[in-house]
Design a protein around this motif. Sequence first.
Motif, short mmCIF file in Angstrom:
data_model
loop_
_atom_site.label_atom_id
_atom_site.label_comp_id
_atom_site.label_asym_id
_atom_site.label_seq_id
_atom_site.Cartn_x
_atom_site.Cartn_y
_atom_site.Cartn_z
N HIS A 52 0.84 -1.20 0.00
CA HIS A 52 0.00 0.00 0.00
C HIS A 52 0.87 1.25 0.00
CE1 HIS A 52 -3.44 -2.52 0.48
NE2 HIS A 52 -3.19 -2.85 1.74
N LYS A 62 -0.23 5.07 -1.11
CA LYS A 62 -1.46 5.20 -0.34
C LYS A 62 -1.21 5.33 1.15
CE LYS A 62 -4.22 2.28 -3.48
NZ LYS A 62 -5.06 1.05 -3.55
N VAL A 69 -2.88 4.26 4.90
CA VAL A 69 -3.54 3.06 5.39
C VAL A 69 -4.36 3.40 6.62
CG1 VAL A 69 -3.18 0.79 6.47
CG2 VAL A 69 -1.80 1.47 4.49
N ARG A 124 -2.28 13.46 3.76
CA ARG A 124 -2.95 12.73 2.67
C ARG A 124 -2.05 12.47 1.47
NH1 ARG A 124 -9.11 13.85 0.59
NH2 ARG A 124 -9.23 12.09 -0.87
N GLN A 125 -1.12 13.36 1.19
CA GLN A 125 -0.29 13.23 -0.01
C GLN A 125 0.93 12.34 0.17
OE1 GLN A 125 -1.50 14.45 -2.85
NE2 GLN A 125 -3.23 15.16 -1.61
N PRO A 145 2.44 8.44 1.93
CA PRO A 145 2.07 7.18 2.58
C PRO A 145 2.19 7.31 4.11
CG PRO A 145 3.53 6.78 0.73
CD PRO A 145 3.54 8.26 0.96
N THR A 155 -11.19 8.93 2.09
CA THR A 155 -9.87 8.89 1.46
C THR A 155 -9.69 7.73 0.48
OG1 THR A 155 -9.02 7.54 3.29
CG2 THR A 155 -8.83 9.94 3.52
N ASN A 156 -10.54 6.71 0.61
CA ASN A 156 -10.42 5.44 -0.10
C ASN A 156 -9.09 4.75 0.21
OD1 ASN A 156 -11.78 3.50 -1.69
ND2 ASN A 156 -10.60 4.06 -3.50
N PHE A 157 -8.58 4.97 1.42
CA PHE A 157 -7.39 4.26 1.88
C PHE A 157 -7.79 2.85 2.31
CE2 PHE A 157 -5.28 8.44 3.47
CZ PHE A 157 -4.89 8.74 2.16
N GLU A 168 -9.90 -3.41 0.46
CA GLU A 168 -8.98 -2.78 -0.49
C GLU A 168 -9.49 -1.42 -0.96
OE1 GLU A 168 -6.05 -3.64 -1.66
OE2 GLU A 168 -5.80 -5.74 -1.06
N ASN A 169 -10.79 -1.36 -1.29
CA ASN A 169 -11.38 -0.13 -1.83
C ASN A 169 -12.62 0.25 -1.01
OD1 ASN A 169 -9.65 0.19 -4.32
ND2 ASN A 169 -10.53 -1.83 -4.76
#
Length: 291
Positions: A107, A112, A114, A180-181, A183, A223-225, A249-250
């Motif tokens: 991830h 991304k 988490v 957010r930008q 990992p 965030t769809n993390f 996952e999504n």
Amino acid sequence: MAVMRKSSVVNFFVYLVSLLPFWVLYRLSDILYVLLYHVAGYRKAVVRENLRNAFPEKSENERRQIARKFYRFLPDLIVESIKMRSISAEEAKRRIAIYGIEELERHFEAGKGVVGVTAHYANWELGIHRLSLLTDNPVLIIYKPLHNKTVDTIYNSVRSRFGAVMVPMKQTLRKIVAYRQQPHISVFVADQTPMHRDSDYFIRFLNQDTLVYTGAEKIAKKTNFPVVFCHIDRLRRGYYCCTFTTLVENPAEVPGHGITDIHNRFTEDIIRQKPEWWLWSHRRWKRKPKV
């Protein structure tokens, strides 16, 4: 100012005790077990009620054995948490093995963040240290501030020793947006008891209607993390392992309260396998559904 002075005094005392070697701390734990279980009967009524409601299918003797194992573990958890004040990075790494690290790495490599979820199970305090030492990416620990400011200050200073960023619940979204930008992992201890004003979602958890936080789900959907469970298990006295498992996952594709349901079911399965490592003295079911 008075809180700061009191925190400094207590923090210094905790530090001194934490310098004791593990074998001495475990002798203290042996004494504390006798005091908590046999003398004071610390929250025995709460523990008995929680176990009776959670495991009606078990015999009274089976529940009694779980309670005894829990009370034997609880003082170990207390002295180990004190040890976290001065434990070295090398010792923390040696005390908790890591499995499934590739679940985090893939991830992170995809750029991304988490959403991590865990529970008050085994030694979650040691888990904070180990996670902080596991990655150079930011580790955010989402926590519910304690009413006792002295204890809250000490806990936060201990938990952040190896770089963890302590984030009060009410500041969660703002802090995660700031990271957010890049990992990172934000960890939610998902089995806490919310106030009615903080949540209105009940699930069936350990055979009881249970009010649960939905914050991890909300952040994951915004965030769809991916959502990753951090399962900390006890191997033997003083030694643990942490296994990372991607649950979702999504998150944007999961309808309703599906994410909250998934990670709470995962938690329940873990507790049912080894119930003695969960915090049974916690008044988890004091909130009831409104009629």
